[in-house]
Scaffold this motif. Sequence first.
Motif, mmCIF file in Angstrom:
data_model
loop_
_atom_site.group_PDB
_atom_site.id
_atom_site.type_symbol
_atom_site.label_atom_id
_atom_site.label_comp_id
_atom_site.label_asym_id
_atom_site.label_seq_id
_atom_site.Cartn_x
_atom_site.Cartn_y
_atom_site.Cartn_z
ATOM 1 N N ALA A 176 100.088 107.422 -34.873
ATOM 2 C CA ALA A 176 99.967 106.171 -34.113
ATOM 3 C C ALA A 176 98.910 105.255 -34.718
ATOM 4 N N SER A 233 100.998 98.531 -30.233
ATOM 5 C CA SER A 233 101.050 99.918 -30.665
ATOM 6 C C SER A 233 102.043 99.927 -31.814
ATOM 7 N N SER A 265 104.368 100.841 -35.086
ATOM 8 C CA SER A 265 105.242 101.915 -35.546
ATOM 9 C C SER A 265 105.252 101.961 -37.072
ATOM 10 N N VAL A 288 104.732 108.197 -39.214
ATOM 11 C CA VAL A 288 105.017 109.325 -38.322
ATOM 12 C C VAL A 288 104.104 110.514 -38.585
#
Length: 310
Positions: free
Chosen positions: A171, A185, A187, A190
């Motif tokens: 994150a 937030s 993206s 990962v």
Amino acid sequence: MSRQYLAWGSADNAHPVDIFSLAVTQKQVISASGAPSLKVHSTVDADFPLVQSLDGAHALGCHHVVTDVSGTRAVSAGFAGDVKVWSCQDGYWSADATASANLNDLNVWAVALSEDGQYLAGVSQDGHIGVWDLNADGAQIRDHETKGSFGTCIDLSPDGRFIASGHENGAVYIFTTEHARMPFSLSGLVKPVRAVAFSPGGKILAAAGDSKVIVLYDTSSGEQIANLSGHSAWVLSLSWSTTGEYLLSSSFDGKVKVWSIDTKTCVATQSETEKAVWSVKWLPKTARSEAFTTGGANRSVAFYREATGG
């Protein structure tokens, strides 16, 4: 257009163990390692001599050290969860006992300083982000909550408007300092994030880590604007050039890359070592050529400068 950077010199075996973090001022570089002492080397003299050793700074070693733009204040974070504030006068560093005492139990992992040195931002192992006023003896003024993943890295935008944090779960968050809210937030990553860095103008946030890709985000919209691919191992550190034209990155396989933000391509690769380069920083530009410094598992602080015809 490719660029070439040549080895300029190094402070060999500056530490007995891995160097995890570097901080630069106009005339010095401070290095932190798994050993208790912080080391200060001069960047003015050609052989980069050791000018000060802050012995016993962190009993269990230190993983982050940062400075303000003027080079008058520094903050270091140790493996024991301890945070120390340092003041510099006439090139000599000393502990700021009052501010350090109030920050002793923060248990933050990564730290960042505002450009004027007044505000300290830190992210903890439980994902909390705090801001402290060092001009008010370290009083806490902000507490942001994320989703609880280990906070691995943090940065403050140069204009002081944003805080960004990266986390073990991949994150990336951006908070506004004025309203203490989280507009984005982000993206795209990962795997664990190991570095976040705002561009000098604060319009772009770079983030990278174990995914081996550097992602660039527009801070006004939160949108991804580029993916910089080329590293074959974890990306450990990011640093923007003074003008924002170039981004510097280092990786676990010992390679350091320079990226053109204009063309979104790698324009130079340094591979002097096969060991992890934990930290990389541009030096303040004082001459026509750009220069940077690296530190890592080879325990040396190395310096490189751009090859020029002049």
